[in-house]
Design a protein around this motif. Sequence first.
Motif, PDB file in Angstrom:
ATOM      1  N   HIS A 287     -12.704 -47.733  12.775  1.00 23.58           N
ATOM      2  CA  HIS A 287     -12.227 -47.881  13.875  1.00 23.58           C
ATOM      3  C   HIS A 287     -12.206 -46.667  14.864  1.00 23.58           C
ATOM      4  N   HIS A 288     -12.725 -45.845  14.244  1.00 26.58           N
ATOM      5  CA  HIS A 288     -13.066 -44.451  15.159  1.00 26.58           C
ATOM      6  C   HIS A 288     -14.707 -44.097  15.642  1.00 26.58           C
TER       7      HIS A 288
ATOM      8  N   HIS B 226      -9.423 -41.444   7.905  1.00 29.43           N
ATOM      9  CA  HIS B 226      -8.465 -41.778   8.102  1.00 29.43           C
ATOM     10  C   HIS B 226      -7.573 -42.381   6.918  1.00 29.43           C
TER      11      HIS B 226
HETATM   12 CU   LIG Z   1      -7.973 -44.229  11.856  1.00 29.99          CU
END
Ligand SMILES: [Cu+2]
Lengths: 776, 120
Positions: free
Chosen positions: A288-289, A239
């Motif tokens: 959030h993945h 990220h």
């Molecule tokens: Cu991300």
Amino acid sequence: MNDGNFFRSPKRMLGTTNAAELGLLYFATAFINLLIAGTYALLIRTELWTPDPIYFDTAKDYNVAFTIHGTGMIFLVVVPLGAGFGNYLVPKMVAADNNDMYWPKWNNVAFWMLPIASVFIWFSQAPIGWTAYPPLSILMPGVDMWIVGLVFAGTSSSIGAINFVLTIWKGRAPYVKWMSMDLFVWGTLFTSFLVIIATPVLTAALVMILLDRNFNTVFFSESLSNPILYQHVFWFYSHPAVYIMVLPAFGLISTVIAKFSRTQVFGYSSMVIAMAGIAILSVSVWAHHMYTTGIDPFVRIFFTSMTFVIAIPSGIKVFNWLTTMYAGRIKLRAPMLFALAFIVMFTMGGITGVYINIIALDLNLHDTYWVVGHFHFIVAAGTLVAMFASFYYYFPEITGKMYDEKMAKLHFWFWFGGNFITFVAFQVLGMEGMPRRYYTYPEEFQLWHQIATIGAYLMGISIIFMAISIHRGLKSEKLESLDDPFELGSGYDYPEPFADYIKREHGEDLVIEHKLSIWAPAGAFSLVLPFLGLLAFTEGGPFARGKALESFSGSLGGNIFIVLFLVYLGFFFQKESSAHIGELNPVDKYREGERHWEIWVFLASEVIFFTAVIGVSQAIKWNSLTWPDTNDVLSVPYTAVLTFVLIISSFTMATSLEHVKNGDMEKFKKYLLFTIILGLVFLTGQIIEYAQLAGEGDVTLADNATYPLFSSIFYLQTGFHGLHVLVGVLFLGFVYLRARKGGYSKDNHTYVELIGLYWHFVDLVWIILFTVVYLI
Amino acid sequence: MDNSIHSGLSDLGGNYMSKIEINEDTEHNMFGIYKNTFLALTIMTIVEVAASYLPDGAYVTVILLLLAVAKAALVGAVFMHIKYDKTPWLLTLSVFVVPLAAGSILIFNVWKDWRGVAGA
Ligand SMILES: [Cu+2]
Ligand code: HEM
């Protein structure tokens, strides 16, 4: 600056230490890689024209294509483009002394690791997706080579990042004030911090995959451990990696927009603060993945909240750009068109991102084309477009000529149109439920797939226009003046070069000169050898999964590579240790007396690396029911002696350094030698320990091991530490050779100090490891 | 490496570059300090090994961890000269505390989000 001959002289290309020239090499490499990765994209889109196979015969071939496309675009195109602009612009923007990066030689090494990485990645043909989730990545071929390529790419960007931080922090001319720097410098600074913090964690994740594949460790085993563990470690890097790509683009685009609006950037300090906020927050949004992995609900709430928060600074930036344009008078040349496209596309990407951060929606949209649309809006349509904008904007400065505006505009319209068509089609497909990474689909998706494919071809065509525009530009007449090639009322306005300042203030004439170094690229290339050795030991054949341990003696190819590397190393030591100290020592008089940030920044990245390695190991331990008592399976007194050896070596190292400071060269060398010998004793001790453990007892990686998880983390932690000791011993050996040739003196011993700090740090890590691995 | 600019600079009095001064008072008895540090580290290691033979329990773990941190801090402060730096807190914060904190976010979540129980 570019005299045109640069690209005709292989020797200069190999050996240059000039940041501007290395910047051009980054551009060229990234452009070639863009063509390759783009070709893969077109193959993918061609395949998806109908549900039936068109180009790829098997699903696996298709998987290779999107893996290579994605990995290539991220690690070999967009990230290097950021580094390329950084090299070209940052030294000028901060009026760094000599108009160069802080470590010119390492800069060369960092660049040459990139083509090496590219070759490894292109040829790996791994079919695992750029995310390389286990168990697939443990089962499939080609992954070892892919990992080696990524480690090279990661090391390249880490070295580059440390170099950027030092250039901006220490190399900056005293009259360039922080809050007057170009926003691109800020973008590069924050990106570099993220690279330094996050890349070591990616390396840890990849090495764990490598070990699981080849050495029978079980970090991500479905039955014994937790494959989801990988996703945490991977996204902890990846990220931030998306911001690593986008932060430099933010900076570049701010300048282009302000210039072509013929005004100043609106809200300069809020831009800086927003970038800082993004950089800090970006290490706490990765999960959030993973919303659909059945993640702990508490963890999920935390991450969805943090992700909403990080969208705010991005929003601030968009409003600032709009306000800048509103306050100015816009001139629509190609760079500005691309900059406008960036704002539109980045906003599309941001908004689609916020949608999938709503957990209820993501449960439906995860792993669909919606996500693919989201990140293509941001990376391909956003970040890459910002790079195009800046490329055209700086083209006159780089080449002294003007690109062809008509072709550039065609490039823009085809690219922008293609982006829009394709990625909107992706979002629609996603909403309808088309999953990503499939090479076939039900009939009802065909229309939107075909629309997406048409858009992709428009993008492909646009690159041809770009090439024509560049080509025509290069053939055109030189511009008469580079002061304001776009007739905007202001030009590139960099701060006054440092050399000019010295001349004006102190009347001293300083020659700017960039030396060639052949040892730097040779060093980068030599590192290929041990990795080729590793690959020979691991890939396929008799070295398949779990057999690598036995195959060290069996692999002729592997041994040849290792021997070649050792020969090279000996040669290099011999040669470099007798070089003139000024040649070797990157720290010159200008910086003397200051703290050695170069090693401290590196150590900071080592701290996070070992935090990840030790921490993940501990997390595994805390979650295990059966864990051996270390006193039963390991020999604590034996290791206590090794600990003692390392502690003495820290003492001798510190003493040695003190002696060189006092000018007592004999004692300096004597204690240095002690340190080396103690390091070797430690390493030998560890090898003996490993050999004994492998022969009998419970700490083995055999198929029927009693404690596979314990053994995995044991070898991971001690092995990584041992590798550091080995590197330390090699550097110490080098310093010792130099010392014997009279390379150091009372006033000149910076290298000794740097290696000393590294050595103590390795000792410090061992102190922690001894406790967590052996004692508790 | 090119020194052309820098060699010129050094003659200019360095008035535009702040220099970080290392506390020179300690210079002379550095050897003694190293020796004492070494002794302290050795003694703590012996205590550690002894403590590890005590029956397992939370308090033993805590003692061992504290000893490890103390030893590491000694190495950092004395051998790595952080103590003698102009701004020790800045070095400690930026090189050790911040990366440790960032890494700990990862580790906390890995631990918290563990699926099932790890096998033998
Ligand atoms: Cu991300
Ligand atoms: C503006 C705020 C943003 C939000 C709220 C956001 C949100 C998300 C979410 C929730 C996902 C996971 C979707 C899923 O797999 O189900 C995702 C994926 C992704 N995002 Fe973002 N994002 C944002 C900005 C960005 C930026 C700036 C970039 C790149 C520069 C980016 C690149 C990506 C990539 C590459 C993926 C997909 C990775 C993959 O699974 O292959 N995002 N985003």
